[in-house]
Design a protein around this motif. Structure first.
Motif, PDB file in Angstrom:
ATOM      1  N   ASP A  50       6.389  -6.352  14.009  1.00 10.91           N
ATOM      2  CA  ASP A  50       5.725  -7.637  14.203  1.00 10.91           C
ATOM      3  C   ASP A  50       4.234  -7.503  14.491  1.00 10.91           C
ATOM      4  N   GLU A  51       3.677  -6.309  14.393  1.00 14.46           N
ATOM      5  CA  GLU A  51       2.231  -6.151  14.529  1.00 14.46           C
ATOM      6  C   GLU A  51       1.788  -4.828  13.936  1.00 14.46           C
ATOM      7  N   THR A  52       0.600  -4.837  13.367  1.00 16.43           N
ATOM      8  CA  THR A  52       0.034  -3.624  12.783  1.00 16.43           C
ATOM      9  C   THR A  52      -1.453  -3.827  12.576  1.00 16.43           C
ATOM     10  N   TYR A  53      -2.140  -2.745  12.205  1.00 14.67           N
ATOM     11  CA  TYR A  53      -3.568  -2.802  11.906  1.00 14.67           C
ATOM     12  C   TYR A  53      -3.786  -2.304  10.491  1.00 14.67           C
ATOM     13  N   ILE A  54      -4.674  -2.984   9.757  1.00 12.84           N
ATOM     14  CA  ILE A  54      -4.971  -2.575   8.397  1.00 12.84           C
ATOM     15  C   ILE A  54      -6.479  -2.665   8.157  1.00 12.84           C
TER      16      ILE A  54
ATOM     17  N   THR B 133       1.345   0.705   3.661  1.00 15.87           N
ATOM     18  CA  THR B 133       0.027   0.703   3.027  1.00 15.87           C
ATOM     19  C   THR B 133      -0.966   0.153   4.036  1.00 15.87           C
ATOM     20  N   ARG B 134      -1.869   1.000   4.488  1.00 13.37           N
ATOM     21  CA  ARG B 134      -2.772   0.616   5.571  1.00 13.37           C
ATOM     22  C   ARG B 134      -4.138   0.140   5.083  1.00 13.37           C
ATOM     23  N   SER B 135      -4.447   0.354   3.815  1.00 18.59           N
ATOM     24  CA  SER B 135      -5.774   0.014   3.305  1.00 18.59           C
ATOM     25  C   SER B 135      -5.634  -0.849   2.054  1.00 18.59           C
ATOM     26  N   TYR B 136      -6.402  -1.939   2.014  1.00 16.67           N
ATOM     27  CA  TYR B 136      -6.367  -2.861   0.884  1.00 16.67           C
ATOM     28  C   TYR B 136      -7.796  -3.132   0.420  1.00 16.67           C
ATOM     29  N   LYS B 137      -8.075  -2.807  -0.836  1.00 17.93           N
ATOM     30  CA  LYS B 137      -9.427  -2.956  -1.366  1.00 17.93           C
ATOM     31  C   LYS B 137      -9.391  -3.720  -2.684  1.00 17.93           C
ATOM     32  N   ALA B 138     -10.184  -4.776  -2.752  1.00 12.44           N
ATOM     33  CA  ALA B 138     -10.292  -5.541  -3.986  1.00 12.44           C
ATOM     34  C   ALA B 138     -11.156  -4.775  -4.984  1.00 12.44           C
ATOM     35  N   GLU B 139     -11.038  -5.122  -6.251  1.00 12.90           N
ATOM     36  CA  GLU B 139     -11.767  -4.422  -7.307  1.00 12.90           C
ATOM     37  C   GLU B 139     -13.229  -4.880  -7.344  1.00 12.90           C
TER      38      GLU B 139
END
Length: 349
Positions: A6-10, A63-69
């Motif tokens: 119920d909680e995380t950091y990204i 998946t801890r990292s999300y990057k748009a193109e």
């Protein structure tokens, strides 16, 4: 596949805008072709998508990292560069986005289906935009804007109408199973409920969502047991149901202890509409304790419950329905019911 989380950091980042192009026309019979550099594409956005079929944030721990193109560069003949693709982050209903450093809430996604969190950078202008009567062959173009990067906390707060509060083995899971299609684990030992459980009760052709959180022990507000971890899940409920074990010798003081833990954790919790349910009425001395609790707490509705007495469920269901309505009329700290529980319960003489 994923355990309850119920909680995380990204880490998230929107895309950079593409640079504009420096280009000149090269056409036959046009010896002095002018500038024709096109603009760069816009960087992709970071978008949160709320999906009803998700119940946990476990996938975000994979998946801890999300990057748009990034946007593509502009081209000659005034051709625009392609916009960067957005990155979509699926989350369950009730998700809250927080600043990872300060803990401040940035956005509550309740009621949202799609939310653009970070915008991508704008594309740079091509040299075609910079032509003029005195500058007929500009040899420069704009760089694209930088995207935005950020570390955020993502937290799930269960959305329910009524939250169950009680000590371990008070009968919360049994009540949830009786009233809804939930299949919460029931056993004769403490802490059988280890994660929040939701169930939907149908009443008067409307749905009432009930939430059962792990049992609270004294000191939960300070981190004891599992109650502290999940107390925040009842922060959004419209009302609370305090369940007290009628077979417990300390039943008369249970409500005060539960109330104190909730108040220490968050004073707003104890301001919610609430009722008391005394469980295990089939146990020895439970009926006497029920009467004593009713006498002690005259300002709040007190109802009896036994899993072996189906007739006791109707007044409870009615109270939950009234509690879940925003327009319920408050009466002496509790809420009036359309069903009189004393018409269903008669102490055996």
């Amino acid at each position: 596949m994923f355990g309850f989380s119920d909680e995380t950091y990204i880490d998230v980042r929107s895309g950079n805008g593409g640079p504009g192009a420096v280009s000149f026309r090269r056409e036959k019979f046009v010896p002095n072709g002018g500038p024709d550099g096109g603009d760069g594409g816009r960087g992709g956005d970071v978008v949160f998508v709320v999906r009803d079929n998700l119940r946990t944030l476990g996938h975000l721990k994979m998946t801890r990292s999300y990057k748009a193109e990034n946007g593509r560069p502009g081209e000659g003949s005034r051709c625009f560069g392609r916009d960067g693709r957005d990155v979509e982050i699926p989350v369950p209903p009730g998700t809250v986005i927080k600043n990872a450093e300060t803990g401040e809430i940035i956005k509550d996604l309740t009621g949202e289906s799609r939310y653009v969190f970070l915008r991508g950078g704008k594309g740079g202008l091509g040299n075609w935009h910079f032509r003029s009567s005195v500058r007929q062959a500009p040899k420069y173009a704009q760089k694209g804007e930088e995207g935005v990067s950020m570390r955020i906390g993502v937290e799930l707060l269960v959305i329910a109408d009524i939250g169950f509060v009680g000590f371990p083995n008070a009968g919360k899971s049994s009540l949830l199973n009786l009233l809804t299609n939930a299949r919460s684990k029931v056993a004769g030992y403490p802490f059988t409920t280890k994660i929040p459980q939701l169930g939907v009760m149908r009443m008067h052709d409307e749905d009432v969502v009930l939430a059962d959180i792990p049992g609270i022990i004294e000191g939960a507000s300070q981190g004891a047991g599992m109650g502290f971890k999940f107390l925040r899940h009842i922060s959004r409920t419209k009302g609370l149901c305090y369940l007290i074990d009628g077979s417990d010798e300390g039943a008369l003081d249970s409500y005060d202890k539960l109330y104190r833990e909730l108040e220490l954790f968050s004073p707003d919790l104890v301001k919610k509409k609430s009722i008391i349910i005394v469980t295990k009425m089939d146990e020895e001395n439970s009926s006497q304790r029920y009467e004593a609790i009713k006498e002690k707490y005259k300002d709040i509705k007190v109802l009896p419950l036994s899993i072996y007495m189906d007739e006791l469920l109707d007044p409870i269901k009615e109270e939950f329905f009234v509690l879940s309505r925003d327009d319920g009329e408050k009466e002496n700290g509790g809420f009036t019911s359309r069903v009189d529980n004393d018409a269903y319960y008669r102490e055996e003489e």
